[in-house]
Design an enzyme around this catalytic site. Structure first.
Site, PDB file in Angstrom:
ATOM      1  N   ASP A   1      12.516  -0.869  10.596  1.00 63.48           N
ATOM      2  CA  ASP A   1      11.109  -0.993  10.221  1.00 63.48           C
ATOM      3  C   ASP A   1      10.514  -2.192  10.956  1.00 63.48           C
ATOM      4  O   ASP A   1      11.071  -3.300  10.915  1.00 63.48           O
ATOM      5  CB  ASP A   1      10.976  -1.185   8.709  1.00 63.48           C
ATOM      6  CG  ASP A   1       9.535  -1.168   8.255  1.00 63.48           C
ATOM      7  OD1 ASP A   1       9.035  -0.087   7.918  1.00 63.48           O
ATOM      8  OD2 ASP A   1       8.903  -2.248   8.227  1.00 63.48           O
ATOM      9  N   ILE A   2       9.389  -1.970  11.655  1.00 65.96           N
ATOM     10  CA  ILE A   2       8.760  -3.046  12.422  1.00 65.96           C
ATOM     11  C   ILE A   2       8.211  -4.110  11.467  1.00 65.96           C
ATOM     12  O   ILE A   2       7.526  -3.780  10.501  1.00 65.96           O
ATOM     13  CB  ILE A   2       7.620  -2.497  13.298  1.00 65.96           C
ATOM     14  CG1 ILE A   2       8.145  -1.383  14.208  1.00 65.96           C
ATOM     15  CG2 ILE A   2       7.007  -3.609  14.144  1.00 65.96           C
ATOM     16  CD1 ILE A   2       7.067  -0.690  15.009  1.00 65.96           C
TER      17      ILE A   2
ATOM     18  N   GLU B   1       5.802   3.205  10.979  1.00 66.01           N
ATOM     19  CA  GLU B   1       6.497   2.205  11.783  1.00 66.01           C
ATOM     20  C   GLU B   1       7.996   2.195  11.529  1.00 66.01           C
ATOM     21  O   GLU B   1       8.693   1.243  11.868  1.00 66.01           O
ATOM     22  CB  GLU B   1       5.913   0.812  11.512  1.00 66.01           C
ATOM     23  CG  GLU B   1       6.073   0.314  10.091  1.00 66.01           C
ATOM     24  CD  GLU B   1       4.909   0.679   9.187  1.00 66.01           C
ATOM     25  OE1 GLU B   1       4.652  -0.073   8.244  1.00 66.01           O
ATOM     26  OE2 GLU B   1       4.264   1.714   9.419  1.00 66.01           O
TER      27      GLU B   1
END
Length: 361
Positions: free
Chosen positions: A233-234, A276
């Site tokens: 996950d960004i 994301e």
């Protein structure tokens, strides 16, 4: 009596000032608001038409779990650019699921061309058999009636010419149909590709990820191979979108996708899980090695110094957090997904920009 919710909502939007309660948005004697209240408010706030597409978009925003969609809606809303046009674009991007219909249409066309080709061949065979029968008959006449030799030969020539023309016509029709079938095959391949791959990042999408994970677990049960799953996950991705815009955010997503593509192979399958979030399936790999590969990707990314192309301003460091879990043969798909998700949550809670292995302790 059937309640016409659409007309009630239209009346509410037309006559109300936004302060009174809509009758279909309240349930029970305690006056508790249902999700429809939030949906109605969303439609009214942005002056959207009461169409099935806008209602589905509003429902997904209020009740769904598509984080990427919610982030885009928030961005457009804060910029005052959420309207019927942008809402339709969001619906097409996140909610439209007509790929299956497209594939079905191509298959039906292919089946029709196959049926047509079969009919052409059958007709050609009938004509050929008829010509053969006539040729044999004329040959017998020549043998029995030598006095009519010239007439018989002319009939044979005419039949031969007819047979040649009929065969040529059938061959041309079959050739044309084969070209159409080849084009349909290309369209079908393109449609399947659209159904299995994320158009922005070119990675496998969640649909294909689910199938690949099922196949990997089947391989594990049959061959005894190890199997690991990583969720990425960004970090602070919403801040990137809010600060630099969604086009810049899309470039960040593509950058990470390119990094993950570099490690993908027949035993390592990278996917865009949604928004994301990314997922990587490692087949026949130890969890330590899988963790090391993901961590190397994280370090490679964190060393990049990115500049926003539109403004020329630095983006700062782009990082991601990740959780890696080992799938046991006894694990269901839901179980391994939960393990990787818990490891990701722990990585986020411990400061982000790190990779953690799931532990049940």
């Amino acid at each position: 009596m059937k309640i016409d919710i659409k007309n009630i909502l239209e009346q509410y939007f037309r006559d109300g000032d936004g302060n009174e309660q809509c009758p279909v948005c309240v349930e029970g004697d305690d006056g508790k608001q249902t999700p429809i209240f939030a949906i109605a408010s969303f439609i009214r706030q942005h002056n959207l038409s009461l169409s099935p597409y806008n209602l589905e978009l509003a429902w997904e925003y209020v009740c769904g779990g598509k984080h990427g969609l919610k982030n885009e809606i928030l961005g457009l809303s804060s910029a005052g650019r959420l309207n019927n046009v942008s809402a339709q674009e969001l619906y097409d991007k996140y909610l439209r699921s007509d790929i299956g219909v497209q594939i079905d249409k191509i298959l039906m066309e292919a089946m029709e061309h196959i049926r047509s080709t079969t009919q052409i061949i059958d007709t050609g065979n009938e004509n050929t058999l008829q010509c053969e029968s006539n040729l044999i008959e004329q040959a017998d006449n020549i043998r029995l009636r030598s006095g009519d030799m010239d007439i018989a030969i002319q009939k044979l020539l005419n039949l031969s010419q007819l047979m040649v023309e009929s065969t040529r016509e059938n061959r041309e029709q079959i050739s044309e149909t084969n070209k159409k079938l080849a084009n349909l095959q290309k369209e079908l391949k393109r449609a399947k590709n659209e159904a299995d791959f994320d158009q922005l990042t070119k990675l496998a999408n969640r649909r294909k990820f689910e199938r690949t994970l099922d196949e990997a677990q089947e391989h594990q049960r049959e061959l005894g191979h190890s199997l690991c799953l990583a969720f990425l996950d960004i970090d602070h991705f919403k801040k990137v979108n809010d600060t630099f815009g969604h086009e810049c955010g899309d470039r960040v997503l593509r950058l990470i996708a390119d990094e993950l593509s570099s490690i993908s192979n027949g035993k390592c399958h990278a996917s865009r899980y949604g928004g994301e979030e990314f997922a990587i399936i490692f087949e026949d790999e130890t969890i330590e090695k899988a963790c090391r590969i993901v961590d190397e990707c994280r370090e490679n990314l964190s060393r990049r110094r990115l500049i926003d192309a539109a403004s020329g301003k630095p983006l700062g460091t782009i990082t991601f957090s990740a959780g890696v879990a080992e799938c046991l043969e006894s694990d269901t798909k839901r179980a391994i997904l939960r393990k990787a998700d818990l490891a990701l949550y722990e990585a986020k809670s411990k400061g982000r920009n790190n990779v953690l292995i799931y532990s049940n302790r």
